[in-house]
Design an enzyme around this catalytic site. Structure first.
Site, PDB file in Angstrom:
ATOM      1  CB  SER A 138      -2.504  -5.669   5.526  1.00 21.41           C
ATOM      2  OG  SER A 138      -1.114  -4.859   4.990  1.00 21.41           O
TER       3      SER A 138
ATOM      4  CG  ASP B 110      -4.816   1.460   4.572  1.00 20.56           C
ATOM      5  OD1 ASP B 110      -3.694   1.920   4.888  1.00 20.56           O
ATOM      6  OD2 ASP B 110      -5.240   0.308   4.437  1.00 20.56           O
TER       7      ASP B 110
END
Length: 566
Positions: free
Chosen positions: A212, A483
């Site tokens: 991330s 995602d």
């Protein structure tokens, strides 16, 4: 005749009462701290968690208030610290801070070329990354290569703190530039307590892993410090910073169960229409248990709470959240099709809504309002979910660690979640505009004596490091197919990113059905992982081993170690 006023409210409450009961699981959904309402939820969730933790601890020990997270820590991994300057570049302070790290040496085989696999802690306590050191990707790669695993905590997070408070001035050293140099300084100079050999870079090949935000940092480290970072794995790496990220919710809309997605779109469309009628705003909010909430924007922002839990879905049910699935099951209850006339309600303005709206309201009442702001509590709905009182966001003591990531997105990263452009269906209200999402930046961070938060996030500071197109030899990108952060990675599918070949030197992989850095966690050796996770872990082992074959030591490696932004 169209039902209206109190008659409408009575009708929809009766219908809502026939919906499914509360099914919220024990995993809290992802707390989306990218606006003032997100901070409200952070505070409410922490209050609820602290209360439960204190009760559980008292039952277990009688008196001791040992944090549950500490009790669950892996004894094998004792914390070590490395002294870092608070300011690496500008001589603005002589202050230092102890940067925490943890080491997994269980697989280490001393020899030239034994790698160090370091996990960037990112925007949380390093303790939250210890599972990845124990059974996750750091352990998997260390076991396959005879290397050492490390978790390195990010400055300001956990206990890697060198300031007395989190005021605007005190946070001015919390930026990408300073944090990247922390990692570089650590790699050049660290000495591991239980290891005799010198494993500093560039004398040892370091493989830098992040997921991330930390994934973007892994890519940045490979490009900016090629002499230190021999290879990097950037998982769900948000290398493209952006002011507003409407695509986040659109990924969820497109990837969710189609029936659930349709019910969400229809419900939000109806809510936005009803809010245009002054006489219906009150009854609508009361239906959701939010009748005392003054702002329409605050009201619709509360309704986003279950949506962000999509990000917390995981292939391992022991660590993932099922909140989104439970929410959809409730939303879809007794709604066989969107057009089924037997399960719709006719509302003023000739609006016909699916009964899903009533199920939505019941879920919010039971799993948000009753959980965080029950009627028997001392807090009002405005106390819990209102965002117009600036004073709520101005405490700066070190317990207010919500301020850290909020400061980072207000200054450099952006990602203010708004509704999509007109013409694209939406699962969040169109009242959620940039002004509402950004106001936390001025509420929480008034100008200091030494630092002023920019009027809007300076996303160019991040994008100048490569943006969608950042690339280098021995830099891998791994993303989840669904995602919600994928649009801001090199695998971005909303424009801007380019197709790339997937090679051993420059791996470029998508996990089928995967969400947020699904490659980072793993099971104990011998326990079966799902096929797509087993395969991505095998592929990661393969390309890291191939990379390590190229390592020749610091003298000769400079001749070929030339990362590039393309």
């Amino acid at each position: 005749m169209l039902p209206c006023g109190s008659a409408l409210l009575s009708l929809i409450i009766v219908l809502a009462a026939t919906g499914s009961g509360s099914v919220l699981d024990s995993h809290p959904p992802f707390l989306d701290n990218r606006d003032a309402q997100g901070v409200n939820f952070w505070k409410l969730h922490r209050t609820a968690s602290t209360s439960k933790q204190q009760h559980a601890t008292q039952v277990r020990t009688g008196v001791s208030q040992i944090p549950l997270a500490a009790a669950a820590a892996v004894p094998e991994f004792h914390v070590e610290t490395f002294t870092q300057p608070l300011d690496h570049f500008y001589n603005s302070t002589d202050a230092t801070f102890p940067q925490r790290f943890w080491v997994n040496s269980r697989h280490y085989k001393p020899r030239p070329g034994a790698p160090v696999i370091v996990i960037d802690g990112g925007e949380t306590s390093g303790e939250d990354r210890l599972p990845f050191l124990n059974t996750g990707i750091a352990d998997i790669l260390a076991r396959a290569t005879g290397g050492v695993g490390v978790v390195l905590e990010h400055r300001y997070y956990g206990e890697s703190i060198g300031v007395q408070n989190f005021s605007t001035d005190a946070l001015r050293w919390l930026n990408n530039e300073q944090a990247l140099e922390d990692s570089a300084n650590f790699m050049r100079n660290v000495k591991f307590q239980d290891i005799d050999e010198d494993l500093t870079a560039p004398n040892t090949p370091w493989i830098y892993y992040g997921g991330s935000y930390a994934g973007a940092r892994a890519a940045h480290m490979r490009v900016l410090y090629p002499d230190l970072v021999f290879g990097a794995i950037a998982s769900s790496a948000v290398t493209h910073a952006v002011l507003t990220n409407w695509e986040y919710m659109d990924v969820i809309r497109l990837a969710a169960d189609p029936k659930c997605s349709s019910n969400l779109v229809n419900s939000i469309t109806t809510i936005d229409r009803l809010l245009k009628f002054r006489r219906l705003r009150g009854p609508l909010k009361k239906l959701f248990g939010l009748g005392g909430l003054e702002s329409d924007q605050d009201f619709v922002s509360v309704l986003t709470y279950p949506l962000a839990s999509w990000q917390d879905r995981n292939w391992d049910p022991a660590v993932g959240s099922t909140t989104f699935d439970h929410f959809c099951a409730t939303l879809n209850g007794d709604t066989p099709t969107l057009e089924d006339p037997a399960r719709t309600v006719l509302l003023p303005g000739s609006l016909r809504t699916n009964v899903a709206l009533l199920n939505y309201a019941k879920w919010i009442r039971e799993n948000v309002v009753d959980k965080f702001c029950p009627q028997d509590a001392s807090l009002t709905l405005e106390d819990c979910f209102g965002t117009n009182d600036d004073a709520k966001y101005q405490a700066t003591d070190l317990s207010q660690d919500w301020r850290l990531w909020v400061f980072q997105f207000c200054t450099q990263w952006g990602y203010l979640t708004t509704a999509p452009p007109r013409g694209i269906p939406t699962i969040i209200s169109r009242l959620l505009d940039i002004d509402y999402e950004h106001k936390i930046c001025t509420q929480a961070f008034p100008p200091g004596k030494h630092y002023r938060v920019p009027p809007l996030p300076n996303v160019s500071a991040v994008n100048a490091l490569g943006d969608y197109h950042i690339a280098a030899d021995r830099l891998a990108f791994i993303d989840g197919e669904v995602d919600p952060w994928r649009p801001y990675t090199p695998h971005g599918n909303y424009g801007g990113a380019l197709e790339r070949d997937d090679t051993l030197l420059r791996p470029f992989k998508v996990i089928p059905g995967g969400v947020h850095h699904w490659d980072e966690n793993g099971l104990r050796e011998g326990e079966p992982e799902p096929k797509e996770i087993r395969e991505i872990h095998e592929e990661m082992i393969e390309f890291v081993k191939v990379w390590l074959k190229d390592w020749e030591g610091p003298v000769t490696k400079a001749s070929y170690d030339q990362p590039a932004i393309v």
